[in-house]
Design a protein around this motif. Structure first.
Motif, PDB file in Angstrom:
ATOM      1  N   ALA A 172       0.937  -1.192   0.114  1.00 36.50           N
ATOM      2  CA  ALA A 172      -0.017  -0.078  -0.256  1.00 36.50           C
ATOM      3  C   ALA A 172       0.913   1.195  -0.014  1.00 36.50           C
ATOM      4  O   ALA A 172       1.951   1.364   0.733  1.00 36.50           O
ATOM      5  CB  ALA A 172      -0.842   0.003   1.208  1.00 36.50           C
ATOM      6  N   LYS A 173       0.473   2.244  -0.530  1.00 35.51           N
ATOM      7  CA  LYS A 173       0.872   3.688  -0.483  1.00 35.51           C
ATOM      8  C   LYS A 173      -0.046   4.573  -0.621  1.00 35.51           C
ATOM      9  O   LYS A 173      -1.318   4.495  -1.001  1.00 35.51           O
ATOM     10  CB  LYS A 173       2.031   3.881  -1.607  1.00 35.51           C
ATOM     11  N   THR A 174       0.132   5.767   0.041  1.00 32.30           N
ATOM     12  CA  THR A 174      -0.813   7.009  -0.054  1.00 32.30           C
ATOM     13  C   THR A 174      -0.655   7.368  -1.439  1.00 32.30           C
ATOM     14  O   THR A 174       0.192   7.292  -2.271  1.00 32.30           O
ATOM     15  CB  THR A 174      -0.294   8.096   0.895  1.00 32.30           C
ATOM     16  N   SER A 175      -1.875   7.954  -2.110  1.00 31.73           N
ATOM     17  CA  SER A 175      -1.872   8.554  -3.492  1.00 31.73           C
ATOM     18  C   SER A 175      -1.111   9.838  -3.377  1.00 31.73           C
ATOM     19  O   SER A 175      -0.513  10.525  -4.509  1.00 31.73           O
ATOM     20  CB  SER A 175      -3.357   8.640  -3.766  1.00 31.73           C
ATOM     21  N   GLY A 176      -0.975  10.507  -2.402  1.00 26.58           N
ATOM     22  CA  GLY A 176      -0.343  11.671  -1.992  1.00 26.58           C
ATOM     23  C   GLY A 176      -1.497  12.770  -1.798  1.00 26.58           C
ATOM     24  O   GLY A 176      -1.441  13.932  -1.571  1.00 26.58           O
ATOM     25  N   ASN A 177      -2.756  12.489  -2.121  1.00 24.03           N
ATOM     26  CA  ASN A 177      -4.039  13.135  -1.854  1.00 24.03           C
ATOM     27  C   ASN A 177      -4.994  12.389  -0.935  1.00 24.03           C
ATOM     28  O   ASN A 177      -4.560  12.076   0.142  1.00 24.03           O
ATOM     29  CB  ASN A 177      -4.469  13.704  -3.275  1.00 24.03           C
ATOM     30  N   ARG A 178      -5.983  12.011  -1.239  1.00 19.55           N
ATOM     31  CA  ARG A 178      -7.097  11.426  -0.514  1.00 19.55           C
ATOM     32  C   ARG A 178      -7.139   9.886  -0.686  1.00 19.55           C
ATOM     33  O   ARG A 178      -7.847   9.242   0.253  1.00 19.55           O
ATOM     34  CB  ARG A 178      -8.403  12.083  -0.791  1.00 19.55           C
ATOM     35  N   GLY A 179      -6.609   9.327  -1.732  1.00 17.66           N
ATOM     36  CA  GLY A 179      -6.828   7.912  -2.074  1.00 17.66           C
ATOM     37  C   GLY A 179      -5.478   7.052  -1.469  1.00 17.66           C
ATOM     38  O   GLY A 179      -4.691   7.532  -0.827  1.00 17.66           O
ATOM     39  N   ILE A 180      -5.826   5.692  -1.686  1.00 15.32           N
ATOM     40  CA  ILE A 180      -4.876   4.504  -1.366  1.00 15.32           C
ATOM     41  C   ILE A 180      -4.552   3.984  -2.788  1.00 15.32           C
ATOM     42  O   ILE A 180      -5.462   3.706  -3.448  1.00 15.32           O
ATOM     43  CB  ILE A 180      -5.288   3.855  -0.315  1.00 15.32           C
ATOM     44  N   HIS A 181      -3.240   3.630  -2.978  1.00 14.07           N
ATOM     45  CA  HIS A 181      -2.922   2.752  -4.034  1.00 14.07           C
ATOM     46  C   HIS A 181      -2.518   1.365  -3.380  1.00 14.07           C
ATOM     47  O   HIS A 181      -1.539   1.375  -2.641  1.00 14.07           O
ATOM     48  CB  HIS A 181      -1.917   3.545  -4.930  1.00 14.07           C
ATOM     49  N   VAL A 182      -3.220   0.529  -4.134  1.00  9.34           N
ATOM     50  CA  VAL A 182      -2.567  -0.888  -3.681  1.00  9.34           C
ATOM     51  C   VAL A 182      -2.055  -1.665  -4.841  1.00  9.34           C
ATOM     52  O   VAL A 182      -2.439  -1.654  -5.965  1.00  9.34           O
ATOM     53  CB  VAL A 182      -3.852  -1.750  -3.142  1.00  9.34           C
ATOM     54  N   PHE A 183      -0.900  -2.000  -4.738  1.00 10.66           N
ATOM     55  CA  PHE A 183      -0.113  -2.848  -5.628  1.00 10.66           C
ATOM     56  C   PHE A 183       0.187  -4.353  -5.201  1.00 10.66           C
ATOM     57  O   PHE A 183       0.370  -4.577  -4.154  1.00 10.66           O
ATOM     58  CB  PHE A 183       1.577  -2.052  -5.836  1.00 10.66           C
ATOM     59  N   ALA A 184       0.268  -5.156  -6.495  1.00  5.66           N
ATOM     60  CA  ALA A 184       0.698  -6.395  -6.190  1.00  5.66           C
ATOM     61  C   ALA A 184       1.627  -6.964  -6.985  1.00  5.66           C
ATOM     62  O   ALA A 184       1.503  -6.612  -8.306  1.00  5.66           O
ATOM     63  CB  ALA A 184      -0.525  -7.379  -6.104  1.00  5.66           C
ATOM     64  N   PRO A 185       2.922  -7.192  -6.659  1.00  3.33           N
ATOM     65  CA  PRO A 185       3.857  -7.784  -7.769  1.00  3.33           C
ATOM     66  C   PRO A 185       3.432  -9.150  -8.576  1.00  3.33           C
ATOM     67  O   PRO A 185       2.732  -9.837  -7.714  1.00  3.33           O
ATOM     68  CB  PRO A 185       5.111  -7.790  -7.015  1.00  3.33           C
ATOM     69  N   ILE A 186       3.413  -9.099  -9.828  1.00  3.82           N
ATOM     70  CA  ILE A 186       2.793 -10.302 -10.483  1.00  3.82           C
ATOM     71  C   ILE A 186       3.994 -10.784 -11.623  1.00  3.82           C
ATOM     72  O   ILE A 186       5.098  -9.909 -11.972  1.00  3.82           O
ATOM     73  CB  ILE A 186       1.749  -9.989 -11.460  1.00  3.82           C
ATOM     74  N   GLU A 187       3.706 -11.867 -12.074  1.00  2.58           N
ATOM     75  CA  GLU A 187       4.936 -12.508 -13.032  1.00  2.58           C
ATOM     76  C   GLU A 187       4.557 -11.766 -14.246  1.00  2.58           C
ATOM     77  O   GLU A 187       3.308 -11.594 -14.682  1.00  2.58           O
ATOM     78  CB  GLU A 187       4.749 -13.986 -13.285  1.00  2.58           C
ATOM     79  N   PRO A 188       5.388 -11.541 -15.201  1.00  2.00           N
ATOM     80  CA  PRO A 188       5.273 -10.612 -16.505  1.00  2.00           C
ATOM     81  C   PRO A 188       4.812 -11.656 -17.395  1.00  2.00           C
ATOM     82  O   PRO A 188       5.831 -11.901 -18.583  1.00  2.00           O
ATOM     83  CB  PRO A 188       6.567 -10.047 -16.721  1.00  2.00           C
ATOM     84  N   GLU A 189       3.644 -12.050 -17.500  1.00  2.00           N
ATOM     85  CA  GLU A 189       3.211 -13.228 -18.343  1.00  2.00           C
ATOM     86  C   GLU A 189       2.077 -12.903 -19.275  1.00  2.00           C
ATOM     87  O   GLU A 189       1.837 -13.513 -20.374  1.00  2.00           O
ATOM     88  CB  GLU A 189       2.882 -14.732 -17.311  1.00  2.00           C
ATOM     89  N   LYS A 293       8.454 -10.958  -4.551  1.00  2.00           N
ATOM     90  CA  LYS A 293       6.879 -11.531  -4.113  1.00  2.00           C
ATOM     91  C   LYS A 293       6.225 -11.721  -5.197  1.00  2.00           C
ATOM     92  O   LYS A 293       4.965 -12.059  -4.994  1.00  2.00           O
ATOM     93  CB  LYS A 293       6.275 -10.721  -2.997  1.00  2.00           C
ATOM     94  N   ALA A 294       6.469 -11.801  -6.507  1.00  2.00           N
ATOM     95  CA  ALA A 294       5.783 -11.773  -7.563  1.00  2.00           C
ATOM     96  C   ALA A 294       5.084 -12.987  -7.634  1.00  2.00           C
ATOM     97  O   ALA A 294       5.510 -14.159  -7.392  1.00  2.00           O
ATOM     98  CB  ALA A 294       6.531 -11.576  -8.919  1.00  2.00           C
ATOM     99  N   ALA A 295       3.772 -12.994  -8.207  1.00  2.00           N
ATOM    100  CA  ALA A 295       2.959 -14.321  -8.506  1.00  2.00           C
ATOM    101  C   ALA A 295       2.083 -14.271  -9.455  1.00  2.00           C
ATOM    102  O   ALA A 295       2.146 -13.021 -10.123  1.00  2.00           O
ATOM    103  CB  ALA A 295       2.375 -14.464  -7.040  1.00  2.00           C
ATOM    104  N   ARG A 296       1.509 -15.349  -9.856  1.00  2.00           N
ATOM    105  CA  ARG A 296       0.728 -15.304 -11.095  1.00  2.00           C
ATOM    106  C   ARG A 296      -0.746 -14.932 -10.957  1.00  2.00           C
ATOM    107  O   ARG A 296      -1.217 -14.997  -9.636  1.00  2.00           O
ATOM    108  CB  ARG A 296       0.699 -16.999 -11.614  1.00  2.00           C
ATOM    109  N   ILE A 297      -1.310 -14.376 -11.953  1.00  2.00           N
ATOM    110  CA  ILE A 297      -2.775 -13.828 -11.548  1.00  2.00           C
ATOM    111  C   ILE A 297      -3.894 -14.789 -12.423  1.00  2.00           C
ATOM    112  O   ILE A 297      -4.794 -14.384 -12.447  1.00  2.00           O
ATOM    113  CB  ILE A 297      -3.042 -12.501 -12.524  1.00  2.00           C
TER     114      ILE A 297
END
Length: 343
Positions: A172-189, A293-297
């Motif tokens: 998680a990270k703040t957007s810098g404003n009001r929101g929240i960004h959620v990222f998940a590392p994935i395999e580039p497939e 921590k990349a995983a498949r989708i």
């Protein structure tokens, strides 16, 4: 005047670079008095985690020649006069056109971009050498009018758990404003469209579990006072402010990576160009080693297939995209009613 410049020594993986910063006293954030030099010094201070998060990716530069209260424009092609150690890679846009786009490989590249009046850095979700294959699944939790950061907290925590159900590790990270960004590392497939479908699948599941708090409605008139899960940020050439990127807001906030234990009590306005270097020194980088921590989708694509079988199909694309297969009409719901038409 040419003499109105300073030279910063910027450490990096290829040794020190000398980067010239002209007009160092130019005020970029008038409300807090932050200058161009202070921005450049910030990027030196956060250089290593900044590059880990945003480096080796095509990046768009949001530039403000007269400060954040003035005119702005986006640079996708590398600005003229780039040093020989700053590279670019060809990327393909939704229109099918291909152009070179800047890549930042070391902190000095970010400082040079600041010299070119860049305030916000927008990295792609894919790597420079495989720009068609995202290695990050990104979800933008966007609070709608009447809501704010506080209303995004529970959806973010629920989204973390939902992604874990699919075998993905969320950050998680703040957007810098009001929101929240959620990222998940994935395999580039998978190509961008597949990753978009994975995001839609998890967004719909989150909406099913929190219908009063979360919406996937593309049209603003249908969202109400809920948090919009902006699935269209998963499209090709759709980007959001990168981790540790400054934002063009009056208080000079930064899109700040968080530990999950911090999300509930965080105040996004406290994470600024002036506060982040000390925070990094004290707490370290919550996103360090994220890509390991990349995983498949595949599980999320199974959810997408399940929803297709249940009659749920494609969702609208942004208005500047070409018409896509299976996409519903891009007609605002209120415009579908002839009673609302004007002669």
């Amino acid at each position: 005047m040419a003499a109105d410049a300073v030279t910063l020594t910027v450490p990096g993986p290829r040794g020190d670079r000398e980067v010239r910063v002209s007009s160092p006293g130019r005020v970029l954030w008038p409300e807090v008095g932050i200058t161009k030099l202070e921005l450049a010094e910030y990027l030196v201070a956060v250089g290593e985690p900044f590059v880990e998060a945003n480096g080796d990716r095509p990046v768009s530069l949001q530039r403000f020649p007269g400060g954040v209260d003035g005119e702005q424009f986006f640079s996708k092609n590398p600005p003229k006069g780039a040093p020989e150690w700053v590279r670019a890679v060809p990327v393909t846009y939704p229109s099918g056109r291909s152009h070179p786009q800047l890549v930042i490989d070391e902190p000095a590249g970010a400082v040079w971009a600041a010299q070119m009046n860049t305030v916000v850095f927008h990295p792609w979700a894919s790597r420079a050498e495989a720009s068609d294959l995202p290695d990050q699944l990104r979800i933008d939790l966007d609070p709608q009018p009447g809501t704010g950061y506080a209303e995004a907290i529970e959806p973010a925590l629920a989204l973390r758990d939902l992604l874990a159900e699919a075998g993905l590790t969320a950050f998680a990270k703040t957007s810098g404003n009001r929101g929240i960004h959620v990222f998940a590392p994935i395999e580039p497939e998978h190509e961008f469209l597949d990753v978009r479908h994975a995001v839609i699948a998890v967004a719909r599941e989150l909406e099913r579990r929190m219908p009063d708090r979360v919406t996937t409605a593309w049209w603003k008139e249908e969202r109400g006072e809920r948090v919009f899960v902006d699935y269209n940020q998963a499209n090709r050439d759709r980007t959001m402010a990168g981790a540790y990127s400054p934002r063009a807001l009056p208080w000079a906030s930064v899109s700040c990576p968080l530990e999950w234990s911090e999300v509930a009590d965080a105040d996004p306005r406290e994470f600024t160009i002036r506060s982040l270097p000390a925070r990094l020194t004290e707490r370290g980088d919550p996103w360090a080693g994220m890509q390991s921590k990349a995983a498949r989708i595949d599980p999320l694509l199974d959810w997408w297939a399940r929803d297709l079988d249940d009659g749920l199909g494609e969702l609208p694309f942004p208005p500047d995209f070409p018409k896509m297969p299976g996409e519903p009409p891009r007609v605002q719901p209120s415009r579908k009613n002839p009673a609302n038409w004007q002669e």
